[in-house]
Design a protein around this motif. Structure first.
Motif, PDB file in Angstrom:
ATOM      1  N   PHE A 317      86.824  66.598  70.671  1.00 38.82           N
ATOM      2  CA  PHE A 317      87.664  67.768  70.897  1.00 38.82           C
ATOM      3  C   PHE A 317      89.102  67.388  71.229  1.00 38.82           C
ATOM      4  O   PHE A 317      90.048  68.009  70.727  1.00 38.82           O
ATOM      5  CB  PHE A 317      87.092  68.615  72.033  1.00 38.82           C
ATOM      6  CG  PHE A 317      87.845  69.895  72.270  1.00 38.82           C
ATOM      7  CD1 PHE A 317      87.683  70.981  71.427  1.00 38.82           C
ATOM      8  CD2 PHE A 317      88.729  70.011  73.344  1.00 38.82           C
ATOM      9  CE1 PHE A 317      88.387  72.163  71.640  1.00 38.82           C
ATOM     10  CE2 PHE A 317      89.431  71.181  73.564  1.00 38.82           C
ATOM     11  CZ  PHE A 317      89.258  72.264  72.712  1.00 38.82           C
ATOM     12  N   GLY A 318      89.279  66.359  72.085  1.00 35.93           N
ATOM     13  CA  GLY A 318      90.632  66.052  72.545  1.00 35.93           C
ATOM     14  C   GLY A 318      90.883  64.592  72.817  1.00 35.93           C
ATOM     15  O   GLY A 318      91.597  64.260  73.770  1.00 35.93           O
ATOM     16  N   GLY A 319      90.304  63.707  72.000  1.00 36.09           N
ATOM     17  CA  GLY A 319      90.486  62.275  72.202  1.00 36.09           C
ATOM     18  C   GLY A 319      91.853  61.788  71.775  1.00 36.09           C
ATOM     19  O   GLY A 319      92.691  62.543  71.267  1.00 36.09           O
ATOM     20  N   GLU A 320      92.090  60.478  71.974  1.00 25.06           N
ATOM     21  CA  GLU A 320      93.394  59.880  71.690  1.00 25.06           C
ATOM     22  C   GLU A 320      93.546  59.545  70.208  1.00 25.06           C
ATOM     23  O   GLU A 320      93.745  58.401  69.830  1.00 25.06           O
ATOM     24  CB  GLU A 320      93.585  58.615  72.529  1.00 25.06           C
ATOM     25  CG  GLU A 320      93.620  58.871  74.021  1.00 25.06           C
ATOM     26  CD  GLU A 320      93.859  57.597  74.801  1.00 25.06           C
ATOM     27  OE1 GLU A 320      94.075  56.543  74.175  1.00 25.06           O
ATOM     28  OE2 GLU A 320      93.836  57.651  76.032  1.00 25.06           O
ATOM     29  N   ASN A 321      93.413  60.510  69.361  1.00 27.66           N
ATOM     30  CA  ASN A 321      93.623  60.272  67.931  1.00 27.66           C
ATOM     31  C   ASN A 321      94.130  61.537  67.276  1.00 27.66           C
ATOM     32  O   ASN A 321      93.949  62.648  67.782  1.00 27.66           O
ATOM     33  CB  ASN A 321      92.329  59.784  67.254  1.00 27.66           C
ATOM     34  CG  ASN A 321      91.227  60.810  67.338  1.00 27.66           C
ATOM     35  OD1 ASN A 321      91.203  61.765  66.566  1.00 27.66           O
ATOM     36  ND2 ASN A 321      90.293  60.630  68.273  1.00 27.66           N
ATOM     37  N   MET A 327      94.571  68.040  68.524  1.00 27.08           N
ATOM     38  CA  MET A 327      95.736  67.531  67.806  1.00 27.08           C
ATOM     39  C   MET A 327      95.868  68.167  66.428  1.00 27.08           C
ATOM     40  O   MET A 327      96.976  68.478  65.969  1.00 27.08           O
ATOM     41  CB  MET A 327      95.650  66.015  67.698  1.00 27.08           C
ATOM     42  CG  MET A 327      95.911  65.298  69.011  1.00 27.08           C
ATOM     43  SD  MET A 327      97.642  65.430  69.523  1.00 27.08           S
ATOM     44  CE  MET A 327      98.374  64.196  68.432  1.00 27.08           C
ATOM     45  N   THR A 328      94.749  68.368  65.739  1.00 28.88           N
ATOM     46  CA  THR A 328      94.803  68.980  64.414  1.00 28.88           C
ATOM     47  C   THR A 328      95.374  70.386  64.485  1.00 28.88           C
ATOM     48  O   THR A 328      96.246  70.771  63.698  1.00 28.88           O
ATOM     49  CB  THR A 328      93.403  69.015  63.784  1.00 28.88           C
ATOM     50  OG1 THR A 328      92.929  67.674  63.628  1.00 28.88           O
ATOM     51  CG2 THR A 328      93.424  69.691  62.425  1.00 28.88           C
ATOM     52  N   GLU A 329      94.906  71.162  65.470  1.00 32.67           N
ATOM     53  CA  GLU A 329      95.340  72.551  65.585  1.00 32.67           C
ATOM     54  C   GLU A 329      96.749  72.673  66.145  1.00 32.67           C
ATOM     55  O   GLU A 329      97.599  73.392  65.587  1.00 32.67           O
ATOM     56  CB  GLU A 329      94.359  73.321  66.477  1.00 32.67           C
ATOM     57  CG  GLU A 329      94.798  74.728  66.861  1.00 32.67           C
ATOM     58  CD  GLU A 329      94.713  75.723  65.716  1.00 32.67           C
ATOM     59  OE1 GLU A 329      95.237  76.840  65.850  1.00 32.67           O
ATOM     60  OE2 GLU A 329      94.122  75.377  64.668  1.00 32.67           O
ATOM     61  N   LEU A 330      97.025  71.998  67.264  1.00 36.03           N
ATOM     62  CA  LEU A 330      98.273  72.238  67.982  1.00 36.03           C
ATOM     63  C   LEU A 330      99.450  71.437  67.440  1.00 36.03           C
ATOM     64  O   LEU A 330     100.591  71.908  67.485  1.00 36.03           O
ATOM     65  CB  LEU A 330      98.085  71.931  69.473  1.00 36.03           C
ATOM     66  CG  LEU A 330      97.021  72.762  70.193  1.00 36.03           C
ATOM     67  CD1 LEU A 330      96.966  72.392  71.662  1.00 36.03           C
ATOM     68  CD2 LEU A 330      97.273  74.261  70.030  1.00 36.03           C
ATOM     69  N   ARG A 331      99.179  70.265  66.911  1.00 35.88           N
ATOM     70  CA  ARG A 331     100.287  69.470  66.370  1.00 35.88           C
ATOM     71  C   ARG A 331     100.363  69.536  64.848  1.00 35.88           C
ATOM     72  O   ARG A 331     101.389  69.928  64.287  1.00 35.88           O
ATOM     73  CB  ARG A 331     100.155  68.005  66.810  1.00 35.88           C
ATOM     74  CG  ARG A 331     101.242  67.131  66.191  1.00 35.88           C
ATOM     75  CD  ARG A 331     101.171  65.702  66.672  1.00 35.88           C
ATOM     76  NE  ARG A 331     102.114  64.863  65.953  1.00 35.88           N
ATOM     77  CZ  ARG A 331     102.414  63.616  66.257  1.00 35.88           C
ATOM     78  NH1 ARG A 331     101.830  63.052  67.310  1.00 35.88           N
ATOM     79  NH2 ARG A 331     103.266  62.918  65.537  1.00 35.88           N
ATOM     80  N   LEU A 342      92.202  65.683  76.077  1.00 38.91           N
ATOM     81  CA  LEU A 342      91.229  66.035  77.100  1.00 38.91           C
ATOM     82  C   LEU A 342      90.753  64.721  77.710  1.00 38.91           C
ATOM     83  O   LEU A 342      90.144  63.901  77.032  1.00 38.91           O
ATOM     84  CB  LEU A 342      90.058  66.812  76.490  1.00 38.91           C
ATOM     85  CG  LEU A 342      89.092  67.478  77.482  1.00 38.91           C
ATOM     86  CD1 LEU A 342      88.260  68.539  76.759  1.00 38.91           C
ATOM     87  CD2 LEU A 342      88.155  66.509  78.155  1.00 38.91           C
ATOM     88  N   ASN A 343      91.067  64.514  78.985  1.00 42.14           N
ATOM     89  CA  ASN A 343      90.730  63.277  79.679  1.00 42.14           C
ATOM     90  C   ASN A 343      89.825  63.537  80.869  1.00 42.14           C
ATOM     91  O   ASN A 343      89.750  64.657  81.378  1.00 42.14           O
ATOM     92  CB  ASN A 343      92.001  62.565  80.165  1.00 42.14           C
ATOM     93  CG  ASN A 343      92.838  62.047  79.012  1.00 42.14           C
ATOM     94  OD1 ASN A 343      92.302  61.586  78.011  1.00 42.14           O
ATOM     95  ND2 ASN A 343      94.152  62.134  79.142  1.00 42.14           N
ATOM     96  N   THR A 344      89.172  62.476  81.315  1.00 39.94           N
ATOM     97  CA  THR A 344      88.334  62.539  82.503  1.00 39.94           C
ATOM     98  C   THR A 344      88.917  61.641  83.572  1.00 39.94           C
ATOM     99  O   THR A 344      89.133  60.451  83.343  1.00 39.94           O
ATOM    100  CB  THR A 344      86.899  62.093  82.196  1.00 39.94           C
ATOM    101  OG1 THR A 344      86.345  62.943  81.196  1.00 39.94           O
ATOM    102  CG2 THR A 344      86.022  62.163  83.449  1.00 39.94           C
ATOM    103  N   THR A 345      89.219  62.205  84.732  1.00 39.87           N
ATOM    104  CA  THR A 345      89.618  61.422  85.894  1.00 39.87           C
ATOM    105  C   THR A 345      88.364  61.123  86.687  1.00 39.87           C
ATOM    106  O   THR A 345      87.703  62.037  87.190  1.00 39.87           O
ATOM    107  CB  THR A 345      90.619  62.196  86.762  1.00 39.87           C
ATOM    108  OG1 THR A 345      91.728  62.602  85.953  1.00 39.87           O
ATOM    109  CG2 THR A 345      91.120  61.335  87.898  1.00 39.87           C
TER     110      THR A 345
END
Length: 488
Positions: A317-321, A327-331, A342-345
């Motif tokens: 959904f929101g990885g670093e690629n 990224m596909t939708e918003l950029r 989308l990251n996990t702390t």
């Protein structure tokens, strides 16, 4: 050798609270779009990834701490990492106590001041490292394995850990450094607000380096007591990688432990009361041309059986690629942001799942609505089989690359040590390979709400505009928004 100052520790800590928490399974991306791959590499996709024979040796120290060791023989050197339950969650009534204590360790030992310590390490070609996080504080040593280099480096390392002078003069210096850092650091008000919403007053929500008031209240006696309690053999975890025999590694671990005060285990971190997002929104007015947007929910601890499934789902959904859904939708399709992730702390006893992006202020409300709807749709359908296959293929291909150097191996082994994971560097990747679309979908719906996101925005308030329409498929990769609107 450059002295590891408090500011250096802050830089090494990096964007801790916003960093991905799955270095053990998520590969770094090159930034190339999916269609720019070389044909010769494409033909290797289905080939099994080569891996190094890296057996993990593990044993318990006499004090009960865990020691992990991997032998590598490519270079005549070793990396030693010793961590303690001495992170900022142990500060108690004095925020900054843990950071100040760690910073004081290399300021002086019997017979050597700071300058002499640095010169000694320089003379034997050794390097000292220091780091602190919420859960643990750590010191590391990189040294040559030749006995005439190794022995003096290890002896001095043991003195720094077990017999620091912790002088009043050094404490004044460290307190000044910490105070300057706390005054000058860039406040991430949005992230602090999100952590407060999700974590309340728990120590995980607080800055690792404390507060100005807490630092000002520190005394030498408090630091000495904290060192005696937290930097004891009972609280130590040791991780070793390098050109050593098993017998040499065991001897080194015992030498380090013998240099520490005996002590007893520090109390565990208090449980985090789960504060599920309920649609709460907060806006922080700020200057600039961008709006920072954070959407957060509580996540899973590393030991949870569904952690890998949820993490793989979030990579899609929101990885670093550039091919992630965000990224596909918003950029790529709408030109609204430069990056969205989308990251996990991850902490020992909790985690936060956070969607992080910046966009032009006039689109902020529309972007938040669009991201929420995207995640809701994703949770309902789960990933496609092709998305899952592509992600698992990336993980397989990255296995060898992520253990190419001693530093990479050490980082993965430290995570295994800290989170009590199986003694296998590739365990997370192998676990991920067994996942199905339904398992990923079930994990998404079992542990996160598709609608209960806590949203924090920071930036200027402006009149809102409709989002740009998605780009046609034929022009994928081109920005749709006007040049002035594109986030940088």
């Amino acid at each position: 050798m450059r002295r590891p100052t408090v500011m250096t520790l802050w830089l090494w800590l990096g964007a801790l609270q916003g960093a991905p928490a799955i270095a053990d399974i998520e590969p770094r991306q090159s930034g190339l779009a999916p269609h720019t791959r070389l044909q010769s590499l494409a033909e290797l996709d289905e080939q099994p990834a080569a891996s190094r024979d890296l057996k993990i040796h593990g044993w318990k120290s006499p004090s009960g701490g865990k020691v992990l060791f991997i032998r590598t023989t490519q270079l005549p050197m070793f990396d030693l990492h010793v961590s303690f339950a001495a992170g900022s969650t142990q500060d108690g009534a004095y925020p900054g106590l843990a950071a100040a204590t760690l910073s004081l360790l290399n300021e002086g030992v019997p017979g050597k001041d700071l300058t002499a310590i640095l010169e000694t390490f320089d003379d034997v070609g050794a390097r000292l490292g220091m780091s602190i996080r919420h859960d643990r504080a750590a010191m590391s040593l990189r040294s040559l394995t030749a006995i005439e280099k190794r022995d003096p480096a290890l002896y001095l390392f043991g003195q720094i850990l077990g017999k620091p002078l912790l002088t009043e003069q050094a404490l004044v210096h460290v307190k000044n450094e910490l105070t300057d850092l706390l005054k000058s650091r860039q406040q991430n008000a949005a992230l602090q607000a999100l952590n407060t919403h999700l974590l309340g007053v728990h120590p995980y929500a607080q800055f690792v380096y404390g507060t100005e008031k807490g630092v000002a209240a520190l005394s030498r006696e408090r630091v000495q007591t904290f060192h005696r309690q937290a930097y004891s053999a009972a609280n130590a975890q040791i991780t070793l990688v390098g050109d050593l025999t098993l017998e040499q590694a065991q001897a080194i671990s015992l030498q380090v432990l013998d240099a520490l005060p005996p002590g007893s285990r520090m109390p565990p971190v208090a449980p985090v009361a789960r504060r599920q997002g309920n649609g709460t929104s907060q806006h922080i007015e700020g200057a600039g041309s961008q709006m920072q947007i954070l959407l957060g929910q509580p996540g899973l601890i590393r030991a949870h059986p569904d952690y890998i499934a949820l993490r793989v789902g979030h990579m899609i959904f929101g990885g670093e690629n550039s091919s992630s859904r965000l990224m596909t939708e918003l950029r790529e399709q709408r030109g609204l942001t430069y990056t969205a992730q989308l990251n996990t702390t991850l902490w020992q006893a909790a985690s936060n799942t956070v969607i992080n992006l910046k966009t032009s202020p006039q689109f902020s409300e529309g972007v938040v609505t669009r991201v929420k709807s995207m995640y809701r749709d994703y949770a309902q359908t789960g990933p496609t089989q092709q998305e899952l296959d592509n992600t698992l293929r990336q993980l397989r291909s990255s296995a060898a690359l992520n253990s190419a150097s001693n530093a990479q191996i050490l980082a993965r082994l430290v995570d295994i040590n800290q989170y009590d994971l199986p003694l296998d560097l590739d365990f997370s990747i192998e676990q991920a390979q067994k996942l199905t679309v339904e398992q990923v979908k079930a994990a998404l719906n079992r542990h996160l709400s598709a609608v209960q996101w806590t949203v924090v925005t920071e930036g200027p308030s402006v009149a809102q505009q409709p989002l740009p329409l998605p780009a046609p498929e034929t022009s994928k990769g081109m920005c749709r928004a006007e040049t002035g609107f594109v986030a940088s």
